[in-house]
Design a protein around this motif. Sequence first.
Motif, mmCIF file in Angstrom:
data_model
loop_
_atom_site.group_PDB
_atom_site.id
_atom_site.type_symbol
_atom_site.label_atom_id
_atom_site.label_comp_id
_atom_site.label_asym_id
_atom_site.label_seq_id
_atom_site.Cartn_x
_atom_site.Cartn_y
_atom_site.Cartn_z
ATOM 1 N N GLY A 78 5.816 6.878 7.916
ATOM 2 C CA GLY A 78 4.622 7.078 7.219
ATOM 3 C C GLY A 78 4.419 8.281 6.813
ATOM 4 N N TRP A 79 2.832 8.635 6.907
ATOM 5 C CA TRP A 79 2.441 10.045 6.472
ATOM 6 C C TRP A 79 3.119 11.124 7.271
ATOM 7 N N LEU A 82 6.088 12.530 5.686
ATOM 8 C CA LEU A 82 5.736 13.519 4.808
ATOM 9 C C LEU A 82 5.576 14.998 5.195
ATOM 10 N N PHE A 116 12.240 8.719 2.351
ATOM 11 C CA PHE A 116 10.863 8.222 2.460
ATOM 12 C C PHE A 116 10.498 7.025 1.505
ATOM 13 N N THR A 157 2.085 1.758 -2.887
ATOM 14 C CA THR A 157 1.582 1.509 -1.390
ATOM 15 C C THR A 157 0.074 1.483 -1.238
ATOM 16 N N ASP A 159 -1.565 3.631 -0.022
ATOM 17 C CA ASP A 159 -1.932 4.590 0.919
ATOM 18 C C ASP A 159 -2.396 5.809 0.681
ATOM 19 N N GLU A 162 -0.876 9.122 2.687
ATOM 20 C CA GLU A 162 0.392 9.241 2.131
ATOM 21 C C GLU A 162 0.354 9.898 0.744
ATOM 22 N N SER A 166 1.494 13.678 -0.206
ATOM 23 C CA SER A 166 2.499 13.717 -1.217
ATOM 24 C C SER A 166 2.247 14.743 -2.466
#
Length: 191
Positions: A78-79, A82, A116, A157, A159, A162, A166
């Motif tokens: 997940g995050w 990134l 990802f 997502t 989310d 994230e 991004s």
Amino acid sequence: MKVVLLLIGAYLVGNFLTATVVGKFFFKQNIRSEGSGNPGARNAGRVFGKKAFVVTFIGDALKGALVVLLAGWLGMEGWPQLLFLIAVMLGHNYPVVHKFRGGLGVSTFIGGMLAFNPLVVACFVGAFLVLYPIFKSFTLAGLSSMTLSPLFLYALTRDWTETLLSIIVIAVLLFAHISDFLRNKGQLNQL
């Protein structure tokens, strides 16, 4: 502490610039003194040919993909992945071993984002196909479509963490292109 060390490691992986290796070992030339001087896939292709473009693109994309996949393998999905993508892109764009003069990060971004979330890449490729006939500029259409990645990611997502990270990834990508934008400002004004 472990995460900090891994982020430093990701940054150092980014310092490996495929175009410099391809230029030195296969063509006995320094890519930094040829073409635009940029150690990226596009300049490698322009100076050394299509095979050099492909090898450089794959090498730089693999850096992004491997770092993101390694983070996932270590249980940081997940995050955090990134964060590692940001670190490897910073290493590619501003490599300490090359006096902070690196590439623009496009290949590394594509490889990392593909690892990802492949659907985000599919979305920005679709956006590129729509934007290219409008802009008639590979760079402008490509960067514009990649800039939409946070929107695509959020749509897929929902989310926020994230999505916010991004946006930072895209900011790193765009910041590396500022000099190109300024140099080509006249062309952009004609659109």
